[in-house]
Write an enzyme that holds these catalytic residues in place. Sequence first.
Site, PDB file in Angstrom:
ATOM      1  N   CYS A 204       0.830  -1.204   0.000  1.00 24.15           N
ATOM      2  CA  CYS A 204       0.000   0.000   0.000  1.00 24.15           C
ATOM      3  C   CYS A 204       0.863   1.253   0.000  1.00 24.15           C
ATOM      4  O   CYS A 204       2.072   1.202   0.234  1.00 24.15           O
ATOM      5  CB  CYS A 204      -0.968   0.001   1.179  1.00 24.15           C
ATOM      6  SG  CYS A 204      -0.246   0.056   2.823  1.00 24.15           S
ATOM      7  N   CYS A 205       0.204   2.366  -0.318  1.00 16.53           N
ATOM      8  CA  CYS A 205       0.854   3.671  -0.356  1.00 16.53           C
ATOM      9  C   CYS A 205       1.952   3.676  -1.429  1.00 16.53           C
ATOM     10  O   CYS A 205       1.716   3.327  -2.568  1.00 16.53           O
ATOM     11  CB  CYS A 205       1.386   4.018   1.034  1.00 16.53           C
ATOM     12  SG  CYS A 205       1.786   5.762   1.284  1.00 16.53           S
TER      13      CYS A 205
END
Length: 256
Positions: free
Chosen positions: A164-165
């Site tokens: 994620c990110c």
Amino acid sequence: MLSGAIGARGARLIPVLRGSRSLHVSQGKPAAKVAVVLSGCGVFDGTEIHEASAILVHLSRAGAEVKMFAPDVPQMHVVDHSKGQPSQESRNVLVESARLARGNITALSRLNVKEHDAVIFPGGFGAAKNLSSFAVDGESFKVQPDVERVLTGFSKAKKPIGLCCIAPVLAAKVIPGVEVTVGQEEELGGKWPYAGTAKSISALGGKHCAKEVDEVHVDSKCRVVTTPAFMGEAPLHQIFDGIGAMVSGVLKLTGK
């Protein structure tokens, strides 16, 4: 009274806390064994804490068995989070990651792909500074050797990978033709301040798929699940929901 109690018992208290192994191990039916790879502690120079916590909560709720890892290497630098400025300190990624893991952490060099069903990477600038050199070198960056070994190993074993990110850039570098998301491809009035990362993913040979913070992209061929998280400006609960969808997608691919 409290300070006196800590002073009298503190020597025993800390080992007892470190010795507890029940927090990240669910009881009951056979569980998916998931490795979580951290990159320090703090958004600007390590793991994004909210993302790591959300991942652990969703894994716990799903009954997964979790083991946390981090490379035993110096951080690129240390950032004073109250000022957003680098400081003159030096810190170790494994030692800092132990703060998030409540002391229950293992050097990444000891992660054996055969012992886990999946691996998940939270974001934070540590993914671009400590797990790779993306923050400094852009598209010509290098991935930390153990990180590359882990990503390559899980990919070859057809075991799911969640990121994620900013962490999806790691997959884009290591896994040829992978499909990932880091959110939208335009800043949209400042809502997506890191939108340029999508172009880097394309330049690395990956395919970027635009998504909102509460959405995921599942690359069923490469078995990679990604969500934007803090790449976009959004309420915390929406980011939490997106991470939950990512965790759910990873666990679904394990078949457990």
